[in-house]
Write a protein that holds these residues in place. Structure first.
Motif, PDB file in Angstrom:
ATOM      1  N   GLU A 187      -6.986  29.806  25.594  1.00 44.16           N
ATOM      2  CA  GLU A 187      -7.636  29.234  26.780  1.00 44.16           C
ATOM      3  C   GLU A 187      -9.041  28.759  26.453  1.00 44.16           C
ATOM      4  O   GLU A 187     -10.007  29.051  27.153  1.00 44.16           O
ATOM      5  CB  GLU A 187      -7.670  30.252  27.918  1.00 44.16           C
ATOM      6  N   GLN A 188      -9.139  28.058  25.323  1.00 47.67           N
ATOM      7  CA  GLN A 188     -10.399  27.461  24.907  1.00 47.67           C
ATOM      8  C   GLN A 188     -10.159  25.968  24.704  1.00 47.67           C
ATOM      9  O   GLN A 188      -9.028  25.524  24.621  1.00 47.67           O
ATOM     10  CB  GLN A 188     -10.858  28.078  23.575  1.00 47.67           C
ATOM     11  N   GLU A 189     -11.266  25.235  24.605  1.00 44.69           N
ATOM     12  CA  GLU A 189     -11.129  23.818  24.321  1.00 44.69           C
ATOM     13  C   GLU A 189     -10.816  23.619  22.845  1.00 44.69           C
ATOM     14  O   GLU A 189     -11.284  24.392  22.000  1.00 44.69           O
ATOM     15  CB  GLU A 189     -12.431  23.070  24.658  1.00 44.69           C
ATOM     16  N   GLU A 190     -10.066  22.592  22.538  1.00 45.42           N
ATOM     17  CA  GLU A 190      -9.799  22.257  21.149  1.00 45.42           C
ATOM     18  C   GLU A 190     -11.123  21.932  20.460  1.00 45.42           C
ATOM     19  O   GLU A 190     -12.002  21.314  21.044  1.00 45.42           O
ATOM     20  CB  GLU A 190      -8.874  21.031  21.100  1.00 45.42           C
ATOM     21  N   GLY A 191     -11.293  22.404  19.224  1.00 43.24           N
ATOM     22  CA  GLY A 191     -12.496  22.078  18.464  1.00 43.24           C
ATOM     23  C   GLY A 191     -13.638  23.052  18.656  1.00 43.24           C
ATOM     24  O   GLY A 191     -14.620  23.028  17.915  1.00 43.24           O
TER      25      GLY A 191
ATOM     26  N   MET B  31     -13.048  26.038  13.664  1.00 44.83           N
ATOM     27  CA  MET B  31     -12.847  25.204  14.833  1.00 44.83           C
ATOM     28  C   MET B  31     -11.376  25.292  15.206  1.00 44.83           C
ATOM     29  O   MET B  31     -10.504  25.155  14.352  1.00 44.83           O
ATOM     30  CB  MET B  31     -13.234  23.758  14.535  1.00 44.83           C
ATOM     31  N   LEU B  32     -11.105  25.513  16.463  1.00 46.31           N
ATOM     32  CA  LEU B  32      -9.728  25.756  16.899  1.00 46.31           C
ATOM     33  C   LEU B  32      -8.878  24.497  16.907  1.00 46.31           C
ATOM     34  O   LEU B  32      -9.303  23.453  17.402  1.00 46.31           O
ATOM     35  CB  LEU B  32      -9.730  26.372  18.298  1.00 46.31           C
ATOM     36  N   GLU B  33      -7.679  24.621  16.366  1.00 42.89           N
ATOM     37  CA  GLU B  33      -6.715  23.528  16.507  1.00 42.89           C
ATOM     38  C   GLU B  33      -5.956  23.740  17.813  1.00 42.89           C
ATOM     39  O   GLU B  33      -5.981  24.830  18.389  1.00 42.89           O
ATOM     40  CB  GLU B  33      -5.755  23.503  15.320  1.00 42.89           C
ATOM     41  N   THR B  34      -5.275  22.696  18.230  1.00 44.43           N
ATOM     42  CA  THR B  34      -4.655  22.683  19.561  1.00 44.43           C
ATOM     43  C   THR B  34      -3.831  23.907  19.888  1.00 44.43           C
ATOM     44  O   THR B  34      -4.037  24.546  20.923  1.00 44.43           O
ATOM     45  CB  THR B  34      -3.730  21.455  19.704  1.00 44.43           C
ATOM     46  N   ALA B  35      -2.882  24.230  19.013  1.00 44.13           N
ATOM     47  CA  ALA B  35      -1.934  25.303  19.320  1.00 44.13           C
ATOM     48  C   ALA B  35      -2.661  26.604  19.641  1.00 44.13           C
ATOM     49  O   ALA B  35      -2.328  27.292  20.607  1.00 44.13           O
ATOM     50  CB  ALA B  35      -0.965  25.501  18.158  1.00 44.13           C
ATOM     51  N   ILE B  36      -3.664  26.931  18.851  1.00 44.08           N
ATOM     52  CA  ILE B  36      -4.382  28.186  19.056  1.00 44.08           C
ATOM     53  C   ILE B  36      -5.287  28.073  20.275  1.00 44.08           C
ATOM     54  O   ILE B  36      -5.312  28.961  21.133  1.00 44.08           O
ATOM     55  CB  ILE B  36      -5.237  28.540  17.824  1.00 44.08           C
ATOM     56  N   ALA B  37      -6.034  26.978  20.359  1.00 42.51           N
ATOM     57  CA  ALA B  37      -6.958  26.767  21.470  1.00 42.51           C
ATOM     58  C   ALA B  37      -6.227  26.916  22.803  1.00 42.51           C
ATOM     59  O   ALA B  37      -6.686  27.609  23.712  1.00 42.51           O
ATOM     60  CB  ALA B  37      -7.580  25.382  21.376  1.00 42.51           C
TER      61      ALA B  37
ATOM     62  N   ARG C  71       1.520  32.361  33.842  1.00 43.53           N
ATOM     63  CA  ARG C  71       1.364  32.533  32.425  1.00 43.53           C
ATOM     64  C   ARG C  71       2.143  33.753  31.958  1.00 43.53           C
ATOM     65  O   ARG C  71       2.285  34.686  32.727  1.00 43.53           O
ATOM     66  CB  ARG C  71      -0.131  32.705  32.105  1.00 43.53           C
ATOM     67  N   PRO C  72       2.658  33.903  30.768  1.00 43.00           N
ATOM     68  CA  PRO C  72       2.593  32.959  29.669  1.00 43.00           C
ATOM     69  C   PRO C  72       3.372  31.678  29.952  1.00 43.00           C
ATOM     70  O   PRO C  72       4.560  31.724  30.223  1.00 43.00           O
ATOM     71  CB  PRO C  72       3.215  33.716  28.512  1.00 43.00           C
ATOM     72  N   LYS C  73       2.699  30.585  29.884  1.00 42.57           N
ATOM     73  CA  LYS C  73       3.286  29.296  30.230  1.00 42.57           C
ATOM     74  C   LYS C  73       3.998  28.659  29.044  1.00 42.57           C
ATOM     75  O   LYS C  73       4.052  29.221  27.946  1.00 42.57           O
ATOM     76  CB  LYS C  73       2.182  28.350  30.708  1.00 42.57           C
ATOM     77  N   GLN C  74       4.541  27.501  29.315  1.00 41.26           N
ATOM     78  CA  GLN C  74       5.253  26.756  28.275  1.00 41.26           C
ATOM     79  C   GLN C  74       4.253  26.112  27.321  1.00 41.26           C
ATOM     80  O   GLN C  74       3.347  25.417  27.749  1.00 41.26           O
ATOM     81  CB  GLN C  74       6.081  25.664  28.955  1.00 41.26           C
ATOM     82  N   HIS C  75       4.422  26.354  26.041  1.00 37.73           N
ATOM     83  CA  HIS C  75       3.543  25.712  25.062  1.00 37.73           C
ATOM     84  C   HIS C  75       4.336  24.709  24.260  1.00 37.73           C
ATOM     85  O   HIS C  75       5.514  24.889  24.051  1.00 37.73           O
ATOM     86  CB  HIS C  75       2.942  26.755  24.124  1.00 37.73           C
ATOM     87  N   PRO C  76       3.697  23.673  23.791  1.00 36.50           N
ATOM     88  CA  PRO C  76       4.375  22.666  22.981  1.00 36.50           C
ATOM     89  C   PRO C  76       4.902  23.237  21.668  1.00 36.50           C
ATOM     90  O   PRO C  76       4.435  24.244  21.217  1.00 36.50           O
ATOM     91  CB  PRO C  76       3.291  21.622  22.719  1.00 36.50           C
TER      92      PRO C  76
END
Lengths: 264, 264
Positions: free
Chosen positions: A126-130, A116-122, B259-264
DNA sequence: ATCCATTTGTGCGTATGTATG
DNA sequence: CCATACATACGCACAAATGGA
């Protein structure tokens, strides 16, 4: 305000950086340092702890043990050379030849997971988190010492289209070329590099000594239409160097021969 | 074999990484941890020392002091965007706009020195070790906090030809462009990146907290004929991220917008 | 401006465990 | 089995920084 420990640390550090104590050499034993400086054992250990956390010294237990000046061997990783969008080439092949060129023996282990993707990777994929995605993990070793962990994430829909991504084995021609053959030509990528201290997981996987930072290096690969892959590579900071060559590389090689050459 | 301190450290680390203890939050005081775990103060301090060295925790002395979960703000440095050989642009201008784009306030200080080259630099500059060269040092700050040290080395003969290199002030159009105007057009460069723990000098210049690695980043710039510059940049590892965008960047921007955009 | 309370910083002494040759 | 050298832990004392009364 001075700090006895700090002073002892500074003195030892000088001896190391000045070359008076060469890599592999042993520092005086704790007892010797206690006698030399007339301080307690705790103070000596505190002093050496600084050096350990700076990555300068390694402690070895046991009878012929001691506190040793760390030696570092550096392996170069050519980030701009591998999987160049124009000059397609197998990824692991590129890695293997590169390491062999530097006189070492490469090896690697593969692993395939659904995660399940965590935020940074998601975010970058360009996918939803989880959401579920394919993770292909590759732990790369040099002379049987692990040096880097490479985690490549692929969106689920892409893996369903290109089933080979789901096989828990190396892909001979490399995933970049495979995807290109199936109509997903990689046209560009973005690399993000940062340095940080390792997590306990990193320490275990890479057998890191104390005081060793890691390079975390995140590659997002694009085709003309979409993001096809996010790769997170974690390098042992003391064993690796990441190199980019940009600009008119052809002219560079033509005019300067094989430069940029190997540097110590 | 277990290690009391290790256990306490692990427990606290979990609370931090799970988000139960957010950045800026305070850990229990030493006395509280002593009571909670029924161990000595030394053990508690040892446990927290691990977290400090991992860069997770910062200690603050004084009456409302305590042990605080470190917050990290990340600044992005676009290594492939600045001084691209084709799209010449002022270096410091590029830097200033980039930082302002990210909502921070940039500033920098200059310094000019003549130095004797050490091996690593001499090698890349294609000079003999110990030869004199021009060093232009630039300490860059963001919101008045130093974040990077940039040391650019130029061969002496080049500086004699392009006298502006010897002036202890910023060069308005940027050195890359200046050199191009004088017939030294940069056609390519090589970047080498590595992570390491800071030297005491780094700690002082960058005001680094314990457990903060640095990114050392070495750029060698080539014209068609020769090496014109070696730049050593040292970044505070917890405040910086180095980004490269490679491939068909034009197509990337066209198809994927900004893109590539700003990421946290 | 002073003093006090809180919290971390530094250092000492001691004891026992663990790894290695 | 012993000697060496580091690992871990306890307890104590005083210093330094900071904020509030």
């Amino acid at each position: 305000m001075s700090g006895l420990a700090r002073g002892i640390a500074a003195q030892l550090r000088d001896q190391i950086t000045s070359g008076q104590l060469r890599p592999g050499a042993k520092l005086p034993t704790e007892d010797q340092l206690i006698a030399q400086h007339g301080v307690s054992r705790n103070t000596v250990r505190g002093a050496v702890a600084h050096l350990v956390n700076e990555g300068l010294v390694r402690r070895v237990v046991g009878r012929d043990g001691g506190m040793v000046v760390r030696e570092r061997v550096t392996l170069t990783y050519h980030a701009s050379r591998a999987e160049q969008p124009d000059g397609l080439r197998s990824e692991s092949d590129g890695y293997f030849t590169e390491v062999r060129d530097q006189g070492f023996e490469p090896s690697q282990t593969f692993e395939l997971r659904l995660v399940m993707l965590e935020t940074a990777i998601a975010d970058r994929l360009e996918q939803e988190e989880g959401v579920t995605a394919v993770l292909r993990r590759c732990v790369r070793s040099v002379n049987h010492e692990p040096t880097s962990i490479q985690d490549s994430y692929y969106p689920m829909d892409l893996a369903e289209q290109v089933r080979e991504l789901m096989s828990p084995a190396d892909i001979p021609q490399g995933t970049t070329r495979l995807l290109a053959e199936r109509g997903h030509l990689q046209i560009a990528f973005t690399d993000e590099l940062e340095a940080r201290m390792p997590t306990p997981e990193d320490v275990a996987l890479l057998r890191l000594g104390q005081g060793t930072p890691v390079i975390r290096y995140l590659r997002t690969a694009f085709t003309r239409e979409r993001v096809v892959r996010v790769t997170v590579t974690t390098f042992a900071g003391d064993r690796n160097r990441v190199v980019y060559t940009l600009g008119d590389v052809a002219a560079l090689e033509r005019e300067h021969g094989r430069r940029p050459k190997q540097h110590p």
